[in-house]
Enzyme design. Structure first.
Site, short mmCIF file in Angstrom:
data_model
loop_
_atom_site.label_atom_id
_atom_site.label_comp_id
_atom_site.label_asym_id
_atom_site.label_seq_id
_atom_site.Cartn_x
_atom_site.Cartn_y
_atom_site.Cartn_z
N ASP A 187 77.75 55.26 35.83
CA ASP A 187 78.16 56.21 34.79
C ASP A 187 79.62 55.99 34.39
O ASP A 187 79.94 55.87 33.21
CB ASP A 187 77.96 57.65 35.26
N GLY B 62 60.96 54.04 11.97
CA GLY B 62 61.34 55.45 11.95
C GLY B 62 61.34 56.02 13.36
O GLY B 62 61.29 55.29 14.35
N GLU C 244 74.60 55.40 41.02
CA GLU C 244 74.52 56.12 39.75
C GLU C 244 75.90 56.50 39.24
O GLU C 244 76.24 56.26 38.07
CB GLU C 244 73.66 57.38 39.95
N ASP D 162 60.36 57.45 16.84
CA ASP D 162 59.24 57.36 17.77
C ASP D 162 59.70 57.91 19.11
O ASP D 162 60.90 57.96 19.40
CB ASP D 162 58.74 55.91 17.89
N SER E 229 69.74 55.87 32.68
CA SER E 229 71.00 56.21 33.33
C SER E 229 72.16 55.37 32.85
O SER E 229 73.31 55.77 32.96
CB SER E 229 70.91 55.92 34.83
#
Ligand SMILES: *[C@@H]1O[C@H](CO)[C@@H](O)[C@H](O)[C@H]1NC(C)=O
Ligand SMILES: *[C@@H]1O[C@H](CO)[C@@H](O)[C@H](O)[C@H]1NC(C)=O
Ligand SMILES: *[C@@H]1O[C@H](CO)[C@@H](O)[C@H](O)[C@H]1NC(C)=O
Ligand SMILES: *[C@@H]1O[C@H](CO)[C@@H](O)[C@H](O)[C@H]1NC(C)=O
Length: 620
Positions: free
Chosen positions: A312, A595, A308, A597, A534
């Protein structure tokens, strides 16, 4: 360090000695909060009473309403005060509790035998280190060990009490009833390298064009790279002009830490001019969080850590160069306890991090977080208070991006309430559901993009790896006024679909989206791919760091708390995504529509448009 530890231990032991009899308070105790343990947790035996916890007491803040009002003014693009962000001291002054609040709580603690209490700069949080058996008397409760399906164990309670006269002075005390763990939102976080599923890889370029577009030349659906993002979201060619006044941060939990040599390999291959940032990104260790300047250590390898964190830093660095990058690693346990023979994984890392951040006088203008949990794993008081802390960060002109989660409406076979009734319903995620953060969903494919979804498989270890961009409506936070057009419009458009399974009046998320399938990345010196909101979230953070760069260079304030601007104006600078479903909870889920959602929000970034809408100039 040694001295601090023994002093604390002595204090704890002294406190321990005092409470042989129940605490006498000025008013009778009454239950302040109850919360069910989530179904993934099994109650075990009583907690070890000698175990120390870092108790965080959130006092009622002085003028939080004033702060929120201020925030709504300065983040409304039509307001005269738009962009007038507050300083750290100004925020502290507004949230500082009334003197009576501090006095009452201090008196209670002192009379109970708690020695030193320590405050943060705003004085709205008290931290004390106490053994569990002391806390049990202080809060008239009992702690038990609870074991999660994944094997981790925490000590928690399902209810706690306070003397009646303190109910109005204390909002929250943790760790008590919060079962928050902050799981990473990389869809393949627990797996090593993400294997490309064939059925998805063959779906690229649904447009069937003959002439290859710029995007189709650089975007490969089985391994998406910074060059693809730069072309797709139109940051290509932008040169930063304010990198000395700007920065972008990201947070790490669960002993994750970004690995510099992997970042260097990634940038060498995909963004060579940015390669120096692998060495220069700043790292902070908070509460004993890990630091690592070299390759993965043998222990980190064995624990399969830092997928992770690597994702990032690489997603941000690949797009936001030359904006300086800041990494925060927060440990989940106090960095001491030399001779109590207990395992201590029990602090609340989110609170620890945000409260640490608010103490800093200068913070990045964009912060990305790719962790979250089902909202129902935390008590409402905790969610509300942490969300307010995020509002305080926003008031200082910082945008907080959070990932929407990777399990669609709440995963497979897991969508049941936590209130003892076990009712089937969709499970919104927190902090994604907090209105003061900007929540990012994931897309896949190109020309057109669609919401990210990959059918789940039953893996050998019993794990079902459905991946679908997180979607939902909060059960805790009501629809904010800036959603008053977009969200009811969507809810109306789907009619009775899934009626009763979600809260149509809740804060809907996400707010926007970006690519989130098969990101090229390096881990342990090897290239692979990894997927998840992520990935979308740091990528989005990197793009908005460039928007801020253009704003600063144009003499404009940074974006700050983004949502009111996004829903009023900024959405015009996004590509509307109209294909897909949210999946999860064993249904097809909400449809992606024209639009807003609740799967892709308003869509994916178009960098030059966003800059223009925010009143900045690109400079080329
Ligand atoms: C505490 O965390 C460590 C490191 O993540 C883990 O190895 C250990 O099993 C955890 N202990 C408990 C009691 O959950
Ligand atoms: C796309 O990426 C995959 C995985 O890296 C690679 O095997 C494949 O050759 C690439 N396709 C093209 C057209 O470059
Ligand atoms: C996965 O396992 C569950 C129950 O164990 C079963 O109901 C489901 O059909 C399986 N799915 C696939 C795709 O094999
Ligand atoms: C990590 O890299 C080392 C050196 O290339 C290799 O021997 C090892 O197998 C790798 N470990 C994993 C888990 O990929």
């Amino acid at each position: 360090m040694q001295m601090l530890a023994s002093a604390l231990l002595a204090a704890a032991m002294a406190a321990h000695a005092v409470v042989a009899s129940p605490i006498q308070a000025r008013s009778p105790y009454a239950v302040k909060e109850t919360h069910f343990a989530p179904r993934e947790w099994t109650k075990l035996d009583r907690a070890n009473g000698r175990k120390l916890v870092q108790l965080q007491i959130g006092l009622k803040q002085g003028n939080m309403d004033g702060l929120l009002e201020h925030l709504s003014e300065v983040s409304d693009p039509d307001h005269a005060r738009y962009g007038a962000h507050l300083s750290a001291d100004e925020v502290d002054d507004m949230v500082r509790p009334a003197k009576e609040t501090c006095d009452q709580v201090e008196d209670w603690l002192r009379e109970a035998g708690v020695g030193d209490v320590s405050y943060n700069t705003a004085k709205d949080w008290i931290t004390v280190h106490l053994p569990i058996d002391f806390v049990e008397k202080l809060l008239d409760t009992e702690y038990h060990n609870y074991k999660h399906e994944d094997g981790s164990i925490v000590s928690r309670t399902t209810h706690w009490s306070l003397p009646r006269h303190l109910h109005e002075h204390i909002d929250v005390i943790q760790p008590t009833t919060s079962f928050f763990r902050g799981a990473a939102n990389a869809a393949t976080y627990v797996k090593t390298l993400d294997k490309v599923h064939d059925e998805v890889a063959s779906l690229s370029f649904a447009n069937g064009q003959y002439e290859p577009s710029d995007v189709s030349k650089v975007c490969n659906v089985s391994s998406v790279t910074p060059e693809c993002f730069q072309t797709l979201y139109k940051t290509k060619g932008y040169k930063t002009r304010a990198s000395d006044k700007n920065s972008v941060g990201f947070t790490n939990y669960l002993e994750e830490v970004p690995i510099r040599p992997d970042t260097e390999l990634f940038l060498k291959k995909y963004r060579p001019e940015a390669v120096s940032s692998a060495k220069t990104f700043k790292t902070y260790s908070i509460n004993g969080g890990p630091l690592n300047d070299g390759p993965l250590t043998p222990q980190e390898l064995e624990d399969d850590k830092s997928h992770e964190a690597n994702l990032d830093v690489q997603a941000i660095a690949g797009i936001s160069w030359k904006t300086p990058i800041v990494s925060y690693s927060t440990g989940g346990r106090p960095p001491f306890i030399p001779d109590l023979t207990v395992v201590e994984n029990d602090s609340e890392p989110y609170l620890v991090w945000v409260n640490w951040l608010l103490q800093q006088r200068s913070i990045p203008k964009i912060i990305s977080t790719s962790y979250g949990e089902p909202e129902q794993t935390v008590p409402r008081s905790y969610a509300e208070r942490v969300c307010k802390q995020f509002a305080a960060v926003g008031a200082r002109g910082t945008t907080m991006f959070f990932s929407s989660g990777d399990r669609g409406l709440g995963g497979t076979d897991k969508c049941y309430t936590n209130d003892g009734k076990n009712t089937y319903k969709f499970l919104p995620a927190f902090p994604a559901s907090c209105p003061y953060v900007t929540t990012v969903g994931a897309t896949k494919n190109f020309e057109p993009e669609e919401s990210a979804y990959r059918a789940g498989r039953n893996l050998s270890d019993g794990y079902h790896d459905l991946y679908s961009s997180g979607s939902g409506f909060s059960d805790y936070f009501k629809q904010p006024t800036w959603q008053k057009d977009a969200v009811p419009h969507y809810v109306k458009s789907i009619g009775d679909l899934y009626k009763g399974l979600y809260n149509p009046r809740g804060r809907g998320y996400p707010d926007l989206a970006a690519q989130g399938l098969y990101f090229a990345y390096f881990w342990n010196g090897t290239e692979g791919t990894i997927s998840g909101t992520s990935a979308s979230t740091p990528l989005t953070a990197g793009i908005f760091a460039l928007v801020n760069d253009a704003l600063i260079a144009s003499g404009k304030p940074t974006l700050g708390y983004l949502n009111p601007w996004l829903y009023k104006k900024g959405y015009k600078g996004l590509t509307d995504i109209t294909i897909g479903f949210s999946y999860g909870c064993n249904v097809q889920g909400f449809p992606v529509t024209k639009g807003w959602d609740p799967i892709t929000g308003f869509g994916t970034p178009i960098f030059p448009e966003l800059v223009k809408l925010a009143g900045g100039h690109i400079g080329y």
